[in-house]
Design a protein around this motif. Structure first.
Motif, mmCIF file in Angstrom:
data_model
loop_
_atom_site.group_PDB
_atom_site.id
_atom_site.type_symbol
_atom_site.label_atom_id
_atom_site.label_comp_id
_atom_site.label_asym_id
_atom_site.label_seq_id
_atom_site.Cartn_x
_atom_site.Cartn_y
_atom_site.Cartn_z
ATOM 1 N N UNK A 180 6.263 8.473 -0.906
ATOM 2 C CA UNK A 180 7.566 8.180 -1.542
ATOM 3 C C UNK A 180 8.363 7.059 -0.875
ATOM 4 N N UNK A 181 8.159 6.857 0.419
ATOM 5 C CA UNK A 181 8.914 5.793 1.112
ATOM 6 C C UNK A 181 8.553 4.403 0.568
ATOM 7 N N UNK A 184 0.851 -1.181 0.000
ATOM 8 C CA UNK A 184 0.000 0.000 0.000
ATOM 9 C C UNK A 184 0.894 1.240 0.000
ATOM 10 N N UNK A 185 0.695 2.072 -1.022
ATOM 11 C CA UNK A 185 1.485 3.320 -1.107
ATOM 12 C C UNK A 185 0.662 4.526 -0.664
ATOM 13 N N UNK A 186 -0.511 4.226 -0.102
ATOM 14 C CA UNK A 186 -1.323 5.219 0.630
ATOM 15 C C UNK A 186 -1.937 4.473 1.815
ATOM 16 N N UNK A 187 -2.432 5.235 2.795
ATOM 17 C CA UNK A 187 -3.147 4.601 3.913
ATOM 18 C C UNK A 187 -4.467 4.070 3.356
ATOM 19 N N UNK A 188 -4.753 2.779 3.520
ATOM 20 C CA UNK A 188 -5.972 2.246 2.906
ATOM 21 C C UNK A 188 -7.247 2.902 3.445
ATOM 22 N N UNK A 189 -8.251 2.991 2.565
ATOM 23 C CA UNK A 189 -9.557 3.511 2.968
ATOM 24 C C UNK A 189 -10.186 4.418 1.934
ATOM 25 N N UNK A 190 -9.333 5.141 1.190
ATOM 26 C CA UNK A 190 -9.909 6.096 0.231
ATOM 27 C C UNK A 190 -9.020 6.239 -1.007
ATOM 28 N N UNK A 191 -9.649 6.471 -2.147
ATOM 29 C CA UNK A 191 -8.893 6.780 -3.355
ATOM 30 C C UNK A 191 -8.489 8.247 -3.349
ATOM 31 N N UNK A 248 9.190 -1.526 -1.988
ATOM 32 C CA UNK A 248 8.980 -2.327 -3.197
ATOM 33 C C UNK A 248 10.272 -3.059 -3.566
ATOM 34 N N UNK A 249 11.365 -2.339 -3.581
ATOM 35 C CA UNK A 249 12.632 -2.974 -4.009
ATOM 36 C C UNK A 249 13.111 -4.018 -3.002
ATOM 37 N N UNK A 250 12.896 -3.768 -1.734
ATOM 38 C CA UNK A 250 13.260 -4.779 -0.715
ATOM 39 C C UNK A 250 12.460 -6.064 -0.920
ATOM 40 N N UNK A 251 11.167 -5.900 -1.095
ATOM 41 C CA UNK A 251 10.288 -7.066 -1.270
ATOM 42 C C UNK A 251 10.624 -7.816 -2.541
ATOM 43 N N UNK A 252 10.877 -7.091 -3.631
ATOM 44 C CA UNK A 252 11.232 -7.722 -4.926
ATOM 45 C C UNK A 252 12.525 -8.522 -4.784
#
Ligand code: DX5
Ligand code: ZN
Length: 218
Positions: free
Chosen positions: A151-152, A138-145, A157-161
Motif C-alpha cells: 500500500x505504501x 515496484x509495488x512488490x519486492x522484485x523476484x516473483x509474481x 506513485x503520486x510523488x513521482x507523477x
C-alpha cells in the motif's frame, strides 16, 4: 492507461493460444520479467523467448531487467526485439553511468526505463527525471509474481507523477506487482499511466481481466 500483462505468469504449455488472446485483449504492451538469479533470487527467460514473442505478437515489448549487469543485457534484449528496456537504479548507483546507459539504450533504438524496489528511497529517481521515458515503481519486492500489493506504493506513485508533471510530463509512471482491479484503482488515482499485471490477468479469462483494468480508466 496502458495495461502491460507480465508474461512471467503465462501458461507456457498453452503459449500460442494465450499470446493470441493477449493480442486481442486490449493490452498495448507485453511485460517481460528478465531475472538473472543474482540481482533477484529467481531465473527466468533469455532473448530467444523474446524473439518468439516478437514473431507472435505486435504488442510493445516492455522488458524489465532485474539483473546485476544491465549494460550486457540491454544489448542482448535490444537485439532480440525489445521496444522498452528498463533497468534498476539499485543495479547502477553511479549518476554518470546511469545517464550513459539511458543514452545507450536510446542509441539502440529503444525507450529507456528506470525502476526502484519498494524499500529504495524514491529520491533515487530525482536526478534522472529528464533522462528516462518510463519510471517503474515496484509495488512488490522484485523476484516473483503473485505477491500482495504494498500500500505504501500509492504515495510513491503520486510523488513521482508530481515531479514528472513539473519536469518531463510525457514520461510514463509504470507500476508493477500485485495489480488487480482494486489496487489498479489505487494506482490510477495516484497518477499511474501503465499497469503491469501477471497473476490477475492469467488466472482467469485474459480478455475479461485486461478489460476490467482498462474499464477503470474510462
Ligand atoms: C516481479 C515482476 C512483476 C510480476 C508481476 O518481480 O517484476 O512483473 O511478474 O506479477 P503479479 O502481477 O502477479 O504481481
Ligand atoms: Zn516486472
Amino acid at each position: 492507461m496502458i495495461v502491460s500483462p507480465s508474461v512471467l505468469a503465462l501458461d507456457y504449455s498453452n503459449m500460442e493460444t494465450q499470446v493470441n488472446e493477449l493480442n486481442e485483449s486490449g493490452a498495448e504492451w507485453l511485460h517481460f520479467d528478465v531475472m538473472d538469479g543474482h540481482f533477484v533470487p529467481n531465473l527466468t527467460f533469455g532473448p530467444d523467448i523474446l524473439k518468439a514473442f516478437c514473431k507472435m505478437s505486435p504488442l510493445v515489448k516492455d522488458v524489465h531487467l532485474m539483473v546485476s549487469d544491465p549494460y550486457f543485457f540491454s544489448d542482448v534484449f535490444a537485439k532480440a526485439g525489445a521496444d522498452i528496456i528498463t533497468f534498476h537504479a539499485e543495479a547502477e548507483r553511479d549518476y554518470l553511468k546511469t545517464v550513459e546507459l539511458a543514452r545507450h539504450i536510446h542509441a539502440l533504438g529503444c525507450k529507456a526505463g528506470i525502476s526502484i524496489k519498494p524499500l529504495s528511497d524514491i529520491e533515487m529517481l530525482r536526478p534522472y527525471l529528464r533522462e528516462f521515458d518510463v519510471f517503474l515503481i515496484m509495488s512488490v519486492e522484485p523476484g516473483f509474481g503473485g505477491q500482495p500489493f504494498l500500500p505504501a506504493s500509492a504515495s510513491r506513485i503520486s510523488t513521482l507523477r508530481r515531479w514528472l508533471d513539473n519536469s518531463h510530463p510525457e514520461a510514463l509512471v509504470e507500476v508493477d506487482g500485485g495489480i488487480n482491479r482494486d489496487t489498479a484503482k489505487i494506482c490510477l488515482d495516484a497518477g499511474a499511466d501503465v499497469l503491469v499485471a501477471g497473476s490477475y490477468v492469467f488466472k482467469k479469462n485474459i480478455r475479461e481481466s485486461v478489460q476490467s483494468l482498462c474499464a477503470l480508466a474510462q
